[in-house]
Scaffold this active site. Sequence first.
Site, PDB file in Angstrom:
ATOM      1  N   SER A   1       0.867  -1.193   0.000  1.00 38.42           N
ATOM      2  CA  SER A   1       0.000   0.000   0.000  1.00 38.42           C
ATOM      3  C   SER A   1       0.897   1.235   0.000  1.00 38.42           C
ATOM      4  O   SER A   1       2.064   1.167   0.413  1.00 38.42           O
ATOM      5  CB  SER A   1      -0.863  -0.007   1.270  1.00 38.42           C
ATOM      6  OG  SER A   1      -1.324   1.284   1.579  1.00 38.42           O
TER       7      SER A   1
ATOM      8  N   TYR B   1      -2.560  -0.508  10.142  1.00 36.53           N
ATOM      9  CA  TYR B   1      -2.520  -0.962   8.742  1.00 36.53           C
ATOM     10  C   TYR B   1      -1.214  -0.522   8.080  1.00 36.53           C
ATOM     11  O   TYR B   1      -0.534  -1.319   7.424  1.00 36.53           O
ATOM     12  CB  TYR B   1      -3.734  -0.371   8.024  1.00 36.53           C
ATOM     13  CG  TYR B   1      -3.814  -0.629   6.542  1.00 36.53           C
ATOM     14  CD1 TYR B   1      -4.310  -1.832   6.055  1.00 36.53           C
ATOM     15  CD2 TYR B   1      -3.429   0.346   5.622  1.00 36.53           C
ATOM     16  CE1 TYR B   1      -4.402  -2.062   4.685  1.00 36.53           C
ATOM     17  CE2 TYR B   1      -3.529   0.127   4.254  1.00 36.53           C
ATOM     18  CZ  TYR B   1      -4.018  -1.075   3.793  1.00 36.53           C
ATOM     19  OH  TYR B   1      -4.113  -1.301   2.445  1.00 36.53           O
TER      20      TYR B   1
HETATM   21  N1  LIG Z   1      -8.550  -0.453  -1.879  1.00 40.55           N
HETATM   22  C1  LIG Z   1      -7.433   0.239  -1.911  1.00 40.55           C
HETATM   23  O1  LIG Z   1      -7.404   1.423  -2.247  1.00 40.55           O
HETATM   24  C2  LIG Z   1      -6.144  -0.432  -1.540  1.00 40.55           C
HETATM   25  C3  LIG Z   1      -4.971   0.326  -1.591  1.00 40.55           C
HETATM   26  C4  LIG Z   1      -3.754  -0.276  -1.271  1.00 40.55           C
HETATM   27  C5  LIG Z   1      -3.711  -1.603  -0.907  1.00 40.55           C
HETATM   28  N2  LIG Z   1      -4.871  -2.316  -0.856  1.00 40.55           N
HETATM   29  C6  LIG Z   1      -4.726  -3.727  -0.468  1.00 40.55           C
HETATM   30  O2  LIG Z   1      -5.288  -4.536  -1.489  1.00 40.55           O
HETATM   31  C7  LIG Z   1      -5.749  -5.763  -0.933  1.00 40.55           C
HETATM   32  C8  LIG Z   1      -7.180  -6.004  -1.363  1.00 40.55           C
HETATM   33  O3  LIG Z   1      -7.965  -4.932  -0.894  1.00 40.55           O
HETATM   34  P1  LIG Z   1      -9.417  -4.583  -1.438  1.00 40.55           P
HETATM   35  O4  LIG Z   1      -9.504  -3.103  -1.448  1.00 40.55           O
HETATM   36  O5  LIG Z   1      -9.718  -5.325  -2.676  1.00 40.55           O
HETATM   37  O6  LIG Z   1     -10.281  -5.080  -0.205  1.00 40.55           O
HETATM   38  P2  LIG Z   1     -11.509  -6.079  -0.121  1.00 40.55           P
HETATM   39  O7  LIG Z   1     -12.034  -5.929   1.271  1.00 40.55           O
HETATM   40  O8  LIG Z   1     -12.440  -5.894  -1.262  1.00 40.55           O
HETATM   41  O9  LIG Z   1     -10.801  -7.496  -0.267  1.00 40.55           O
HETATM   42  C9  LIG Z   1     -10.142  -8.147   0.774  1.00 40.55           C
HETATM   43  C10 LIG Z   1     -10.586  -9.587   0.758  1.00 40.55           C
HETATM   44  O10 LIG Z   1      -9.861 -10.287   1.764  1.00 40.55           O
HETATM   45  C11 LIG Z   1     -10.757 -11.146   2.448  1.00 40.55           C
HETATM   46  N3  LIG Z   1     -10.258 -11.380   3.797  1.00 40.55           N
HETATM   47  C12 LIG Z   1     -10.236 -10.502   4.835  1.00 40.55           C
HETATM   48  N4  LIG Z   1      -9.726 -11.084   5.910  1.00 40.55           N
HETATM   49  C13 LIG Z   1      -9.391 -12.348   5.550  1.00 40.55           C
HETATM   50  C14 LIG Z   1      -8.812 -13.439   6.236  1.00 40.55           C
HETATM   51  N5  LIG Z   1      -8.472 -13.361   7.534  1.00 40.55           N
HETATM   52  N6  LIG Z   1      -8.605 -14.587   5.549  1.00 40.55           N
HETATM   53  C15 LIG Z   1      -8.949 -14.697   4.263  1.00 40.55           C
HETATM   54  N7  LIG Z   1      -9.520 -13.711   3.562  1.00 40.55           N
HETATM   55  C16 LIG Z   1      -9.739 -12.538   4.209  1.00 40.55           C
HETATM   56  C17 LIG Z   1     -12.089 -10.405   2.462  1.00 40.55           C
HETATM   57  O11 LIG Z   1     -13.177 -11.306   2.647  1.00 40.55           O
HETATM   58  C18 LIG Z   1     -12.081  -9.771   1.080  1.00 40.55           C
HETATM   59  O12 LIG Z   1     -12.675 -10.632   0.121  1.00 40.55           O
HETATM   60  C19 LIG Z   1      -5.554  -5.634   0.583  1.00 40.55           C
HETATM   61  O13 LIG Z   1      -4.338  -6.248   0.957  1.00 40.55           O
HETATM   62  C20 LIG Z   1      -5.468  -4.144   0.786  1.00 40.55           C
HETATM   63  O14 LIG Z   1      -4.768  -3.807   1.945  1.00 40.55           O
HETATM   64  C21 LIG Z   1      -6.084  -1.777  -1.155  1.00 40.55           C
END
Ligand SMILES: NC(=O)c1ccc[n+]([C@@H]2O[C@H](COP(=O)([O-])OP(=O)(O)OC[C@H]3O[C@@H](n4cnc5c(N)ncnc54)[C@H](O)[C@@H]3O)[C@@H](O)[C@H]2O)c1
Length: 285
Positions: free
Chosen positions: A168, A181
Amino acid sequence: MNTTRTSPLSGKVAVITGGGGILCGAMARALGADGVKVAILNRTAAKGEAVAQAIRDAGGDALSLAANVLDRASLEAARAEIQQRWGGVDILLNGAGGNHPRGTTATETWQGASPTAVTTGPGSFLDLDEAGFRAVFDLNFMGTLLPTQVFLPLLLGRPGSTVINVSSMGAYRPMTKVPAYCAAKAALNNLTNWMAVHFAEAGLRVNAIAPGFFSTEQNKALLWNADGSPTPRAKKIVDHTPMRRFGKPEELVGALRWLCDDKASGFVTGAVIPVDGGFSAYAGV
Ligand SMILES: NC(=O)c1ccc[n+]([C@@H]2O[C@H](COP(=O)([O-])OP(=O)(O)OC[C@H]3O[C@@H](n4cnc5c(N)ncnc54)[C@H](O)[C@@H]3O)[C@@H](O)[C@H]2O)c1
């Protein structure tokens, strides 16, 4: 002239944690379309199954398994199923992660002198719930370490195998309000470097993708008001993103395909690739 091209990734096997989510769901569908056999590991199996079904509907091969990235036994059970079905794994995408209000402060900066200060109680840094902080840290750090430990035996020794972590922008400079985070993602970058070195001679590449700001389920409360208008924080993010917008999940796919393809990125390991509309390049002036 025949212009049909087969993806260089066709026939590989990928394990994607958090593959039922927005960003990793998009990446899972893209790999599925490339002919990669995709195992989606998600805590909520139904979310993973929807993505797996979409991949199968498009002619690909995918399965969804319920697994908690913080529960080694559930990961080992998933590994056994994947090994039985496909034999080994070429790509591990550690995507499960996210923030939670329990690891979040109420204000961006310490407001001690203000009459409406949140100096104690929920949302105050002093009273941040230790268990909540730990849960967010663990999901984003241990939730990558554990699946990597569990699945590496299926990756090691397979030519071109690779681990890709999801970092991130908060890893480089912490975002206000979200200390747990951001600290975990910073540690994850460090672990990515450590693993890249540790496994380089074994032929395993370890890299990360650092998305900028994408509007998804995990951050929607921080970005959008109930009436759909952007919060001041959303405006701040866009102001700090030279491309002046949020990313679209499919914009992560190019970096993913490149990192997965050892013909294209075979000398790349220990790298954290920003996909951020210029956020990390911008000094703010
Ligand atoms: N959305 C953003 O702007 C952004 C920016 C930087 C990084 N990220 C990173 O990208 C990744 C995906 O994020 P996203 O925005 O698609 O979020 P999201 O919440 O849509 O997806 C995360 C998924 O992980 C699953 N999950 C959560 N805890 C879990 C566990 N203990 N075991 C198994 N599965 C689990 C959830 O059910 C969900 O399907 C994450 O690592 C997040 O930190 C997101």
